[in-house]
Scaffold this motif. Structure first.
Motif, mmCIF file in Angstrom:
data_model
loop_
_atom_site.group_PDB
_atom_site.id
_atom_site.type_symbol
_atom_site.label_atom_id
_atom_site.label_comp_id
_atom_site.label_asym_id
_atom_site.label_seq_id
_atom_site.Cartn_x
_atom_site.Cartn_y
_atom_site.Cartn_z
ATOM 1 N N ASP A 28 0.842 -1.155 0.167
ATOM 2 C CA ASP A 28 0.116 -0.091 -0.239
ATOM 3 C C ASP A 28 0.903 1.358 0.111
ATOM 4 O OD1 ASP A 28 -2.107 -1.448 -0.028
ATOM 5 O OD2 ASP A 28 -2.571 -1.348 2.200
ATOM 6 N N GLU A 29 1.992 1.416 0.649
ATOM 7 C CA GLU A 29 2.816 2.648 0.831
ATOM 8 C C GLU A 29 3.466 3.124 -0.509
ATOM 9 O OE1 GLU A 29 3.294 -0.008 4.610
ATOM 10 O OE2 GLU A 29 3.232 -0.345 2.516
ATOM 11 N N ILE A 30 3.300 2.241 -1.600
ATOM 12 C CA ILE A 30 4.204 2.500 -2.723
ATOM 13 C C ILE A 30 3.086 2.500 -3.945
ATOM 14 C CG2 ILE A 30 6.683 2.122 -1.914
ATOM 15 C CD1 ILE A 30 6.487 -0.225 -3.932
ATOM 16 N N ARG A 31 1.798 2.082 -3.488
ATOM 17 C CA ARG A 31 0.693 2.151 -4.897
ATOM 18 C C ARG A 31 0.727 3.653 -5.296
ATOM 19 N NH1 ARG A 31 -3.905 -2.016 -2.776
ATOM 20 N NH2 ARG A 31 -2.545 -3.730 -2.945
ATOM 21 N N VAL A 32 0.152 3.624 -6.206
ATOM 22 C CA VAL A 32 -0.068 5.015 -7.426
ATOM 23 C C VAL A 32 -1.713 5.026 -7.521
ATOM 24 C CG1 VAL A 32 0.911 6.573 -9.078
ATOM 25 C CG2 VAL A 32 2.577 4.847 -8.075
ATOM 26 N N PRO A 33 -2.402 5.283 -6.765
ATOM 27 C CA PRO A 33 -3.782 5.281 -7.074
ATOM 28 C C PRO A 33 -4.398 6.490 -7.952
ATOM 29 C CG PRO A 33 -3.449 5.956 -4.733
ATOM 30 C CD PRO A 33 -2.116 5.655 -5.210
ATOM 31 N N GLY A 34 -5.108 6.100 -8.987
ATOM 32 C CA GLY A 34 -5.766 6.836 -9.833
ATOM 33 C C GLY A 34 -4.770 7.117 -10.982
ATOM 34 N N GLU A 35 -3.867 6.529 -11.283
ATOM 35 C CA GLU A 35 -2.886 6.573 -12.261
ATOM 36 C C GLU A 35 -2.862 5.141 -12.847
ATOM 37 O OE1 GLU A 35 0.803 8.617 -11.280
ATOM 38 O OE2 GLU A 35 -0.255 10.322 -10.569
ATOM 39 N N ILE A 36 -2.273 5.336 -14.280
ATOM 40 C CA ILE A 36 -2.011 4.007 -14.774
ATOM 41 C C ILE A 36 -0.485 3.860 -15.120
ATOM 42 C CG2 ILE A 36 -4.371 3.902 -15.960
ATOM 43 C CD1 ILE A 36 -3.019 5.450 -18.415
ATOM 44 N N PRO A 37 -0.340 2.563 -15.342
ATOM 45 C CA PRO A 37 1.249 2.136 -15.674
ATOM 46 C C PRO A 37 1.452 2.294 -17.102
ATOM 47 C CG PRO A 37 0.017 0.324 -15.251
ATOM 48 C CD PRO A 37 -0.765 1.503 -14.626
ATOM 49 N N GLY A 38 2.644 3.275 -17.355
ATOM 50 C CA GLY A 38 2.785 3.418 -18.814
ATOM 51 C C GLY A 38 3.541 2.488 -19.283
ATOM 52 N N THR A 39 4.907 2.198 -18.837
ATOM 53 C CA THR A 39 5.860 1.252 -19.161
ATOM 54 C C THR A 39 6.515 0.793 -18.120
ATOM 55 O OG1 THR A 39 7.391 0.735 -20.797
ATOM 56 C CG2 THR A 39 7.727 2.864 -19.563
ATOM 57 N N ALA A 40 7.256 -0.284 -18.264
ATOM 58 C CA ALA A 40 8.266 -0.862 -17.313
ATOM 59 C C ALA A 40 9.426 -1.365 -17.853
ATOM 60 C CB ALA A 40 7.478 -1.896 -16.510
ATOM 61 N N LEU A 41 10.685 -0.900 -17.173
ATOM 62 C CA LEU A 41 11.891 -1.182 -17.641
ATOM 63 C C LEU A 41 12.581 -2.086 -16.687
ATOM 64 C CD1 LEU A 41 12.782 2.172 -19.478
ATOM 65 C CD2 LEU A 41 11.922 -0.281 -20.388
ATOM 66 N N HIS A 42 13.680 -2.947 -16.982
ATOM 67 C CA HIS A 42 14.275 -3.653 -16.038
ATOM 68 C C HIS A 42 15.641 -2.866 -15.985
ATOM 69 C CE1 HIS A 42 15.741 -7.009 -13.784
ATOM 70 N NE2 HIS A 42 17.052 -7.097 -14.517
ATOM 71 N N ALA A 43 16.312 -2.804 -14.718
ATOM 72 C CA ALA A 43 17.565 -2.397 -14.498
ATOM 73 C C ALA A 43 18.644 -3.182 -14.035
ATOM 74 C CB ALA A 43 17.456 -0.953 -13.723
ATOM 75 N N GLU A 44 19.684 -3.029 -14.524
ATOM 76 C CA GLU A 44 20.860 -3.843 -14.045
ATOM 77 C C GLU A 44 22.061 -2.900 -13.826
ATOM 78 O OE1 GLU A 44 21.374 -7.187 -13.460
ATOM 79 O OE2 GLU A 44 19.442 -7.948 -13.953
ATOM 80 N N GLY A 45 22.705 -2.771 -12.456
ATOM 81 C CA GLY A 45 23.631 -1.985 -12.141
ATOM 82 C C GLY A 45 24.320 -2.146 -10.937
ATOM 83 N N ALA A 46 24.554 -1.049 -10.290
ATOM 84 C CA ALA A 46 25.282 -1.133 -8.852
ATOM 85 C C ALA A 46 24.909 -0.020 -8.077
ATOM 86 C CB ALA A 46 26.872 -1.033 -9.151
ATOM 87 N N GLN A 47 24.644 -0.163 -6.999
ATOM 88 C CA GLN A 47 24.586 0.839 -5.760
ATOM 89 C C GLN A 47 25.843 1.161 -5.554
ATOM 90 O OE1 GLN A 47 21.664 2.413 -4.865
ATOM 91 N NE2 GLN A 47 23.068 3.820 -3.907
ATOM 92 N N ILE A 48 26.280 2.389 -5.436
ATOM 93 C CA ILE A 48 27.588 3.027 -4.974
ATOM 94 C C ILE A 48 27.406 3.569 -3.615
ATOM 95 C CG2 ILE A 48 29.605 4.461 -5.439
ATOM 96 C CD1 ILE A 48 28.526 4.513 -8.414
ATOM 97 N N TYR A 49 28.466 2.941 -2.637
ATOM 98 C CA TYR A 49 28.344 3.459 -1.276
ATOM 99 C C TYR A 49 29.563 4.318 -1.000
ATOM 100 C CZ TYR A 49 24.350 0.535 -0.514
ATOM 101 O OH TYR A 49 23.326 -0.259 -0.623
ATOM 102 N N GLU A 50 29.610 5.187 0.019
ATOM 103 C CA GLU A 50 30.756 6.091 0.267
ATOM 104 C C GLU A 50 30.813 5.799 2.008
ATOM 105 O OE1 GLU A 50 32.694 10.664 0.035
ATOM 106 O OE2 GLU A 50 30.689 10.186 -0.811
ATOM 107 N N CYS A 51 31.849 5.563 2.423
ATOM 108 C CA CYS A 51 32.451 5.534 3.750
ATOM 109 C C CYS A 51 32.351 6.994 4.272
ATOM 110 C CB CYS A 51 33.926 5.005 3.883
ATOM 111 S SG CYS A 51 34.174 4.754 5.782
ATOM 112 N N GLN A 52 31.372 7.189 5.224
ATOM 113 C CA GLN A 52 30.878 8.384 5.795
ATOM 114 C C GLN A 52 30.730 8.309 7.284
ATOM 115 O OE1 GLN A 52 28.066 10.520 3.612
ATOM 116 N NE2 GLN A 52 29.562 11.159 2.129
ATOM 117 N N PRO A 53 30.901 9.280 7.977
ATOM 118 C CA PRO A 53 30.132 9.270 9.366
ATOM 119 C C PRO A 53 28.675 9.230 9.669
ATOM 120 C CG PRO A 53 31.777 10.811 9.503
ATOM 121 C CD PRO A 53 31.785 10.561 7.962
#
Length: 177
Positions: A28-53
């Motif tokens: 429910d938290e991420i639903r998009v009521p009242g709108e229609i899905p236009g397209t969907a694409l798959h993604a392949e990649g990396a999440q980059i992290y930085e060492c920080q306090p």
């Protein structure tokens, strides 16, 4: 195994795009009521992290930015990354660019945990800017679903060091009805 995963992902994306029953599997938290899905694409990649306090002033891996290729079937059709603001990374604004010249920038408005402990969260993002008249024209929201991998936890030793973690996800681009 890879064929089975691809088939399962394709079926779930088809459900998102063409059936109201698909929203039954979306939190429910991420639903998009009242709108229609236009397209969907798959993604392949990396999440980059930085060492920080962190908030407790202990060094920890902090998310910096994604770097991913957008795929339609087996074809590369665009890229996904974080926006720049005054030559610095603006981690609050994410960008998707399509090869047709259209793009959207969006900010996170809701998140839920991924399916597994090492999966990035699923997101709902509100579009704040768009360009071009292509595939992304008229997109108002973006969802990140079906994430696999991408999370990095724990402490690190050297402030300013980087690490990337492979991930995949499906991005659903929504339009107003």
């Amino acid at each position: 195994m890879a064929i089975a995963q691809c088939l399962c992902r394709s079926l779930s994306l088809a459900g998102l795009l063409y059936g109201a029953s698909a929203s039954a599997g979306t939190p429910d938290e991420i639903r998009v009521p009242g709108e229609i899905p236009g397209t969907a694409l798959h993604a392949e990649g990396a999440q980059i992290y930085e060492c920080q306090p962190d908030a407790a002033k202990q060094l920890a891996w902090q998310p910096r930015e994604p770097a991913a290729t957008l795929m339609d079937g087996g074809n590369s059709v665009g890229r996904h990354y974080v926006a720049l603001h005054w030559e610095a990374v603006d981690a609050s604004t994410l960008v998707w660019e399509h090869k047709d010249g259209s793009s959207v920038k969006a900010r996170i408005v809701a998140r839920v945990a991924g399916r597994a402990a090492d999966d990035l969260p699923w997101l709902k993002l509100k579009v704040v800017a768009q360009t071009g008249n292509g595939l992304f024209y008229g997109v108002t929201h973006v969802q990140r679903v079906n994430t696999q991998g991408g999370l990095l936890r724990g402490s690190c030793e050297h402030a300013g060091s980087y690490r990337n973690v492979p991930y995949s996800a499906d991005y659903v681009f929504w339009r107003a009805e």
